[in-house]
Design a protein around this motif. Sequence first.
Motif, PDB file in Angstrom:
ATOM      1  N   GLN A  33      -0.161  15.013  -2.502  1.00  0.00           N
ATOM      2  CA  GLN A  33       0.358  14.750  -1.160  1.00  0.00           C
ATOM      3  C   GLN A  33      -0.003  13.394  -0.570  1.00  0.00           C
ATOM      4  O   GLN A  33       0.661  12.936   0.363  1.00  0.00           O
ATOM      5  N   TRP A  34      -1.045  12.751  -1.080  1.00  0.00           N
ATOM      6  CA  TRP A  34      -1.519  11.526  -0.441  1.00  0.00           C
ATOM      7  C   TRP A  34      -1.055  10.303  -1.209  1.00  0.00           C
ATOM      8  O   TRP A  34      -0.957  10.307  -2.444  1.00  0.00           O
ATOM      9  N   THR A  35      -0.758   9.242  -0.472  1.00  0.00           N
ATOM     10  CA  THR A  35      -0.584   7.907  -1.041  1.00  0.00           C
ATOM     11  C   THR A  35      -1.256   6.923  -0.086  1.00  0.00           C
ATOM     12  O   THR A  35      -1.562   7.281   1.062  1.00  0.00           O
ATOM     13  N   PRO A  36      -1.475   5.677  -0.497  1.00  0.00           N
ATOM     14  CA  PRO A  36      -2.085   4.704   0.417  1.00  0.00           C
ATOM     15  C   PRO A  36      -1.308   4.500   1.717  1.00  0.00           C
ATOM     16  O   PRO A  36      -1.886   4.054   2.717  1.00  0.00           O
ATOM     17  N   LEU A  37      -0.022   4.827   1.731  1.00  0.00           N
ATOM     18  CA  LEU A  37       0.758   4.692   2.956  1.00  0.00           C
ATOM     19  C   LEU A  37       0.457   5.799   3.964  1.00  0.00           C
ATOM     20  O   LEU A  37       0.796   5.670   5.147  1.00  0.00           O
ATOM     21  N   VAL A  38      -0.179   6.876   3.527  1.00  0.00           N
ATOM     22  CA  VAL A  38      -0.510   7.989   4.417  1.00  0.00           C
ATOM     23  C   VAL A  38      -1.867   7.703   5.046  1.00  0.00           C
ATOM     24  O   VAL A  38      -2.913   8.083   4.533  1.00  0.00           O
ATOM     25  N   GLY A  91      -3.252  11.663   9.248  1.00  0.00           N
ATOM     26  CA  GLY A  91      -2.632  12.958   9.037  1.00  0.00           C
ATOM     27  C   GLY A  91      -1.914  13.000   7.708  1.00  0.00           C
ATOM     28  O   GLY A  91      -2.448  12.596   6.675  1.00  0.00           O
ATOM     29  N   THR A  92      -0.685  13.485   7.724  1.00  0.00           N
ATOM     30  CA  THR A  92       0.087  13.617   6.481  1.00  0.00           C
ATOM     31  C   THR A  92       1.353  12.761   6.493  1.00  0.00           C
ATOM     32  O   THR A  92       2.198  12.894   5.612  1.00  0.00           O
ATOM     33  N   THR A  93       1.466  11.876   7.475  1.00  0.00           N
ATOM     34  CA  THR A  93       2.680  11.074   7.629  1.00  0.00           C
ATOM     35  C   THR A  93       2.474   9.654   7.127  1.00  0.00           C
ATOM     36  O   THR A  93       1.498   8.988   7.500  1.00  0.00           O
ATOM     37  N   ALA A  94       3.373   9.194   6.296  1.00  0.00           N
ATOM     38  CA  ALA A  94       3.289   7.833   5.762  1.00  0.00           C
ATOM     39  C   ALA A  94       3.814   6.825   6.776  1.00  0.00           C
ATOM     40  O   ALA A  94       4.728   7.116   7.552  1.00  0.00           O
ATOM     41  N   ARG A 120      -4.541   5.239  18.641  1.00  0.00           N
ATOM     42  CA  ARG A 120      -3.332   4.477  18.371  1.00  0.00           C
ATOM     43  C   ARG A 120      -2.787   4.837  17.000  1.00  0.00           C
ATOM     44  O   ARG A 120      -3.538   5.078  16.061  1.00  0.00           O
ATOM     45  N   GLN A 121      -1.483   4.844  16.869  1.00  0.00           N
ATOM     46  CA  GLN A 121      -0.866   5.090  15.577  1.00  0.00           C
ATOM     47  C   GLN A 121      -1.186   3.935  14.617  1.00  0.00           C
ATOM     48  O   GLN A 121      -1.327   2.779  15.042  1.00  0.00           O
ATOM     49  N   PRO A 122      -1.306   4.231  13.325  1.00  0.00           N
ATOM     50  CA  PRO A 122      -1.617   3.162  12.360  1.00  0.00           C
ATOM     51  C   PRO A 122      -0.650   1.992  12.423  1.00  0.00           C
ATOM     52  O   PRO A 122      -1.052   0.844  12.211  1.00  0.00           O
ATOM     53  N   ALA A 123       0.606   2.275  12.711  1.00  0.00           N
ATOM     54  CA  ALA A 123       1.593   1.188  12.738  1.00  0.00           C
ATOM     55  C   ALA A 123       1.274   0.140  13.795  1.00  0.00           C
ATOM     56  O   ALA A 123       1.685  -1.021  13.670  1.00  0.00           O
ATOM     57  N   GLU A 124       0.527   0.513  14.842  1.00  0.00           N
ATOM     58  CA  GLU A 124       0.156  -0.481  15.855  1.00  0.00           C
ATOM     59  C   GLU A 124      -0.748  -1.551  15.263  1.00  0.00           C
ATOM     60  O   GLU A 124      -0.601  -2.743  15.551  1.00  0.00           O
ATOM     61  N   ARG A 173       7.463  -1.038   4.600  1.00  0.00           N
ATOM     62  CA  ARG A 173       7.351  -2.482   4.838  1.00  0.00           C
ATOM     63  C   ARG A 173       5.902  -2.920   5.068  1.00  0.00           C
ATOM     64  O   ARG A 173       5.598  -4.106   4.972  1.00  0.00           O
ATOM     65  N   TYR A 174       5.015  -1.972   5.370  1.00  0.00           N
ATOM     66  CA  TYR A 174       3.622  -2.322   5.610  1.00  0.00           C
ATOM     67  C   TYR A 174       2.757  -2.210   4.353  1.00  0.00           C
ATOM     68  O   TYR A 174       1.542  -2.407   4.421  1.00  0.00           O
ATOM     69  N   ASP A 175       3.362  -1.906   3.237  1.00  0.00           N
ATOM     70  CA  ASP A 175       2.580  -1.615   2.030  1.00  0.00           C
ATOM     71  C   ASP A 175       1.626  -2.741   1.661  1.00  0.00           C
ATOM     72  O   ASP A 175       0.469  -2.495   1.298  1.00  0.00           O
TER      73      ASP A 175
END
Length: 522
Positions: free
Chosen positions: A446-451, A454-457, A405-409, A461-463
């Motif tokens: 390249q990385w932040t906590p939103l990523v 993979g490499t996609t943030a 599942r994608q993280p946004a789920e 709004r979910y921060d």
Amino acid sequence: MTGAVAAGALVAASGVGLGLWAASGDDGGSAGPRAASPAKSPSPSRSYPLSEAPRTIPAVREHTAERGPGWRPAKDHRVVVDDPALADEGRLTAAELGLAYAGEKDDRRAGDLRLELNRDAGANPESYTMTVRDGRVTVTAPGEAGVFYGTRTLKQEIEGAGAAPEGVVRDEPAKQRRGLMLDTARKFYTADWIEDRIRELGDLKFNEIGLHFSDDQGFRVESDSHPEIVSAQHLTKAQVKRIVDLAESRHITVVPEIDSPGHLGAVIAAHPDLQLRDADGDAVRGAIDISKPGAAEIVDDLLDEYAGLFPGGQWHLGGDEYQALVVSDPEASFPGLAAAARERYGSGATVEDLTTGWLNDRAATVRGHDRTPRAWNDGFFRGGSVRAAKDIRVAYWTGKEIGARQPAEYLSEGREVINHNDEFLYYVLGEPLTFVYPTGERIYEQWTPLVLRGTTAVPERYDDQILGGSFAVWGDIPRAQTQDQVAAGIRLPLRATVQKLWDPDEPELSWARFRSLADELG
């Protein structure tokens, strides 16, 4: 924001979206050159240029420059505290900087380093204000952790430049969970080595160290309730207590993980009757048969026992890679699990439901010890008649599992998430499968906590639901590196990781300058 403050410019002290800073009784401000020796008279003077911001890892988020000599430690300088709760921080810093620890004092002397609690209930307890002025340093914060982080900033200033610049630092982390996870089950690490990592983590303002001490290859902590499962090479409870005590002194929580219902090979070796078998009677490696009451009993025995050894408020339940769920038809392959699911949850229940029920039951066990549970993201399933308890935090590491599942789920369900992105934060010994050793440069750039995957943030709004992150060392091929090689290999990745957890904005320093600073600070 961070980096050197250009001469002639002041950094605004207005917060810039950084939250509630710890208030200081003398938070005005100006600072002197790092390399300059303090004058005999500490009074600020126009003869001093404006100070530059401290050069630290992680970088401080706000510095108000001032004119003045700054502060250097001297043998006749004191560390004083305004609250007995700060005695540990005071003694530690005094020893590190070669100062005298004077305890609680009301008088103020030239050269003093003063540690103060303001107990501001509305502020981030990890925030702090450090004021360098008139030949003295004051670190004030709403909580002991904040004071400790202020002393880490000061220590790095002294180690790097020999002096603390005049002025006022206001600082706090963006993310509340900043960790390193160690797989001590597949590769045994000595207590001394773990303690060295804790000292390193403390100086970098990390606040967690996870111990994954149970897996198929070993069970690495002494047990009184089930001594039969413990590997020959293990940590004694006395050693673990010293590790926990050292971590607490650095405001680091030790997060234990007994992974279940998979990764229990070391337990199954002593209890083969609990091993999961498929419809053909073939044993399934590492998987415990969760339809058997004895399986829950032994795991709960261990969770209850270790609650007294690991007193921190966090607990990792594992939950990943249960082999009953990696087949195309779990109900057909494992009819015993399917029957148990229907008996407990009704005619339409599945093996996924039974597995989720197992996770919820283990969460209830640790919740009974006032712990906040977390589990790997592939231990949470889409749909089903049984849902994972809302308070189980998601340790998101991969999107490669069956039914990924994608993280946004997870985030859209309102779940809190800790970032373990295996694309950036997984140091897997021997580099099996597609893993390569992560570099500090790649994390930094390249990385932040939103990523999370993979490499996609994920959307901004979910921060707030992303509580932080953790770098992880896994022992898949344990002899691929020695302990010393692991320590060297993770040195720069750890520094890059904490920089992005402390302040996820684009760093002011280039990677080359950041790496040079890391070498300078040791």
